[in-house]
Design an enzyme around this catalytic site. Structure first.
Site, PDB file in Angstrom:
ATOM      1  N   MET A 180       0.840  -1.205   0.000  1.00 37.81           N
ATOM      2  CA  MET A 180       0.000   0.000   0.000  1.00 37.81           C
ATOM      3  C   MET A 180       0.874   1.253   0.000  1.00 37.81           C
ATOM      4  SD  MET A 180      -2.968  -1.299   2.635  1.00 37.81           S
ATOM      5  CE  MET A 180      -4.156  -0.049   2.182  1.00 37.81           C
ATOM      6  N   SER A 181       0.795   1.999  -1.097  1.00 38.50           N
ATOM      7  CA  SER A 181       1.661   3.173  -1.258  1.00 38.50           C
ATOM      8  C   SER A 181       1.096   4.398  -0.558  1.00 38.50           C
ATOM      9  CB  SER A 181       1.811   3.481  -2.741  1.00 38.50           C
ATOM     10  OG  SER A 181       0.545   3.882  -3.259  1.00 38.50           O
ATOM     11  N   ASP A 186      -5.078   3.620  -5.804  1.00 43.67           N
ATOM     12  CA  ASP A 186      -5.095   2.329  -6.505  1.00 43.67           C
ATOM     13  C   ASP A 186      -4.790   1.163  -5.562  1.00 43.67           C
ATOM     14  OD1 ASP A 186      -5.671   3.569  -8.949  1.00 43.67           O
ATOM     15  OD2 ASP A 186      -3.545   3.966  -9.319  1.00 43.67           O
ATOM     16  N   SER A 187      -3.706   1.303  -4.799  1.00 43.24           N
ATOM     17  CA  SER A 187      -3.339   0.191  -3.926  1.00 43.24           C
ATOM     18  C   SER A 187      -4.359   0.015  -2.803  1.00 43.24           C
ATOM     19  CB  SER A 187      -1.930   0.379  -3.362  1.00 43.24           C
ATOM     20  OG  SER A 187      -1.803   1.620  -2.715  1.00 43.24           O
ATOM     21  N   CYS A 246      12.195  -1.313  -9.815  1.00 43.31           N
ATOM     22  CA  CYS A 246      11.556  -1.429  -8.495  1.00 43.31           C
ATOM     23  C   CYS A 246      10.634  -2.643  -8.452  1.00 43.31           C
ATOM     24  CB  CYS A 246      10.789  -0.152  -8.169  1.00 43.31           C
ATOM     25  SG  CYS A 246       9.967  -0.169  -6.564  1.00 43.31           S
ATOM     26  N   CYS A 299       9.717   8.529  -8.285  1.00 45.45           N
ATOM     27  CA  CYS A 299       9.336   8.880  -6.913  1.00 45.45           C
ATOM     28  C   CYS A 299      10.500   9.482  -6.139  1.00 45.45           C
ATOM     29  CB  CYS A 299       8.758   7.667  -6.187  1.00 45.45           C
ATOM     30  SG  CYS A 299       9.938   6.379  -5.810  1.00 45.45           S
TER      31      CYS A 299
END
Lengths: 380, 357
Positions: B7-8, B12-13, B101, B197
């Site tokens: 979960m960022s 979306d996540s 990543c 990021c």
């Protein structure tokens, strides 16, 4: 089954404290008001203050209620520093951040000079170091602050000896973890000031106290109505004060029982994982805290796995982003950052039973195996 | 299944985790701390991994009703992604750190750790689909062509794809936001993150110059004539036209483009637009998301940028390298980029471009 082994973080509130708080919450009256309701609430607060004073062995006028232990520590560290014309602050290297951070803040903003007292591998402050520092630089020291017992290891510090060495130098003691767990007398210790907190002793959150000698008038952090000796302003939090007093007066903490649970747990851990290391084991410790290194693991993995088995424990330190960090306490005891990040704190309290210990021990072997495997892939 | 939801802190996540719970999985939310020195707040649409993002992720997990933890992957991210980003630029190539990543962190370090801890897989908010076929699980484009992220997932091998769950691939982004709103997730209207990021300013060239210095070198034409100077060859990209600062104009006034970057001599070579044309490419270290291919030529598509076009091509394996021959020439293709081969909407595999012609 779920087992709570994180009493050093916060304790469940005792029923007597909840009941006292509920009664007080329904009552009207600002304790500083002069009318009937105000006087009635004031009586509750002062009754509570006297009960707490008896438990701490201080005079009730020495109690300054605060919003937290952190606030009390800030008030003491900054207040004693500003009270003095000296610049050196002597604190132990294993203090809680509520002491460390105000001390560092004074270094950055107020020209203080910080000296940290090293600890032995068992986590006890080095009194010889204190003796030498006081002998060499005593005339420059504004205050000394050492916690009564450490929140991560439970190791009890030789405060009475420290106060003797300090002589005329003001000594503050963060007793948040020790209060109600081990005998504690403000008067006998000869301290200038001491901190306690409500939610570590079966009382509510949001209430703490600074115990400050009557003759010492330190500058205030919070200015306003001057409610607490002009050192702490703000409407007195009567329901929380009353509840804290009820929790303390009930004397529900059975140190011998808690210690036997802790000992049974540690014996069980060592039986399953002979390579586990109990940090501070040979020192005098609080009854309830057990800090254990599981070599080859990472404590954040272990915490997740314990949590998913419904056992709540702690990894010690985390940064503001929530990332697990090496413990400054364990590193001060000589552990490397890797080893310190392989350690978990289990803290027992009044609500625990032998069944809790048995359950935690029953899930532990699988948790450690998985934790070892998770750490091994990280090393790949 | 027992799964980890990465979960960022974005929408979306969060929806992906909620959908995984609804699908009956036992889900634990994990936020990856990728920077050892995180910023407090996001600035607009750029960056991630701030303290605010970690709080947003925690809040989403609490609303969904799943446990939540933070995993410190800062060292792994620095070694596997950030250092690789710099060394690739240093070598004159143009890397895609999001791919790296996925390959090294999300579906390697995280998936491996999750499996060791007794979990079965990792769910993420990537827009891609998987299908169960006779040949095992295959990776496909998402139904939303604007959000499709199959390109950055094409570095996953079969085992990694088997451990991955992408619940958003069948939905358009606009509907994900509506769903997040309906689920009471406060991140429903949080802006999408763009760019890289760990370069929150969005200024890749400036970020590289700050860390790798800016050694002045020559800008030359294809005959080696010096036309100007640059401040660090690695800050240029193949096909770049702007910002060259050349003082010698071409005879016919036509613009010049970066044709190649030579890191050893710190030289940038420029030339005419038509000299950028590429009709074939070779990629090293091929990874197959599904069944492997051989030397026999096959027809399909190749994509060389995250949101680039799917180009008609013939592809095959040659000496452990993936080769794609384009039907129509492509202008400006840097080595270091990933070439991803598609069979219709199915991802065949990917490789890192090492040679173009």
């Amino acid at each position: 089954m779920s087992v709570y082994l994180d009493h050093a973080a916060t304790t469940p509130m005792f029923d007597v404290a909840i009941d006292a708080m509920n009664t007080s919450l329904r009552k009207l009256g600002n304790p500083s008001s002069l009318h009937t309701e105000g006087r009635s609430t004031r009586k509750d607060v002062e009754d509570a203050r006297e009960k707490i004073a008896r438990a701490i062995d201080c005079q009730s006028s020495e109690i300054i209620f605060t919003g937290s232990g952190t606030e009390a520590n800030n008030a003491a560290i900054k207040g004693l520093f500003w009270h003095s014309d000296k610049k050196v602050i002597l604190i132990s290297s294993i203090e809680h951040h509520a002491v460390l951070d105000p001390a560092h803040w004074l270094v950055e903003h107020e020209g203080a000079q910080l000296i940290e007292i090293p600890v032995t591998p068992d986590g006890v402050i080095d009194l010889e170091y204190v003796k030498k520092t006081v002998a060499d630089r005593g005339s420059e020291i504004a205050l000394i602050s050492v916690m009564h017992s450490n929140n991560e290891t439970g190791v009890i510090q030789p405060i009475a000896d420290l106060v003797k060495i300090a002589g005329d130098i003001p000594v503050h003691c963060d007793a948040v973890q020790s209060f109600t767990k081990v005998p504690l007398s403000f008067k006998q210790l000869g301290l200038f000031s001491m901190t306690i907190s409500g939610h570590k002793v079966g009382g509510p959150l949001g209430i703490g106290a600074l115990i400050l000698r009557r003759a010492v008038e330190i500058p205030a952090l919070l200015h306003g109505g001057g409610q607490e000796r002009d050192i702490r302003s703000g409407t007195l939090n009567a329901p929380s004060i009353v509840a804290l007093a009820a929790a303390v007066e009930a004397k529900l903490y059975n140190a011998a029982e808690v210690a036997s649970l802790r000992d049974a747990f540690e014996a069980g851990v060592l039986a399953t994982r002979p390579d586990a290391v109990i940090n501070g084991k040979s020192a005098d410790r609080l009854p309830g805290i057990s800090n254990i290194t599981f070599p080859g693991t990472q404590s954040d993995s272990l915490l997740l796995l314990m949590d998913s088995q419904k056992v709540s424990c702690s990894t010690g330190a985390a940064c503001t982003a929530g990332v697990h960090r090496p413990s400054h306490v364990l590193m001060a005891m000589g552990l490397t950052d890797v080893v310190s990040q392989s350690s978990l704190r289990f803290s027992f309290g009044s609500t625990n039973s032998q069944a809790d210990v048995d359950y935690a021990l029953s899930v532990l072997p699988d948790v450690i195996e998985r934790g070892l495997a998770a750490n091994a892939v990280g090393k790949k | 299944m027992k799964i980890i939801a990465a979960m960022s802190g974005g929408v979306d996540s969060a929806v992906a985790a909620a959908r995984a719970v609804e699908a009956g999985h036992e889900v634990i939310g994990v936020h990856l701390a990728l920077s050892s020195n995180p910023q407090k707040y996001r600035s607009g649409a750029r960056g991630c991994c701030t303290i605010e993002d970690s709080h947003d992720a925690r809040r989403a997990a609490d609303v969904i009703g799943i446990p939540f933890y933070i995993w410190d992957m800062a060292d792994e991210f620095h070694e596997g992604v950030v250092e690789n980003f710099m060394s690739e630029y240093k070598a004159g190539r143009t890397p895609n750190p999001c791919l790296r990543c996925n390959e090294k962190i999300k579906f390697a370090a995280v998936l491996d750790r999750a499996k060791a801890m007794g979990f079965d897989g990792v769910v993420t908010g990537h827009y891609a689909r998987t299908e169960e076929t006779d040949n095992g699980r295959t990776l496909h484009r998402a139904v939303d062509p604007l959000k499709d992220q199959s390109y950055v997932l094409a570095v996953l091998n079969r085992e990694q794809i088997n451990g991955a769950i992408f619940p958003l691939g069948d939905t358009e982004k606009v509907d994900i936001r509506i769903e997040a709103e309906a689920r009471g997730l406060a991140v429903a209207q949080k802006p999408d993150s763009h760019d890289i990021c760990f370069v929150p300013s969005g200024d890749n060239a400036g970020w590289l110059r700050d860390r790798m210095g800016s050694e002045v070198g020559p800008i030359v034409d294809q005959d080696g004539n010096k036309l100007g100077e640059h401040k660090g060859a690695y800050t240029y990209t193949i096909g770049q036209r702007k910002g060259l600062g050349l003082t010698v104009p071409t005879a016919d006034g036509s613009p010049r483009f970066v044709l190649s970057i030579e890191p050893v001599t710190n030289t940038v070579v420029v030339g005419a637009r038509e000299d950028l044309a590429v009709t074939s490419m070779r990629g090293e270290r091929p990874i197959f998301c599904g069944p492997e291919i051989g030397a026999a030529p096959l027809r399909g598509f190749v994509q060389v940028r995250a949101h680039g076009a799917a180009l008609d091509c013939t592809y095959y394996l040659d000496n452990d390298q993936l080769v794609a021959e384009l039907d129509a020439p492509l202008l400006g293709l840097a080595t270091g980029q990933a070439m991803v081969i598609y069979d219709g909407d199915r991802v065949v595999g990917s490789a890192t471009i090492c040679e173009t012609a």
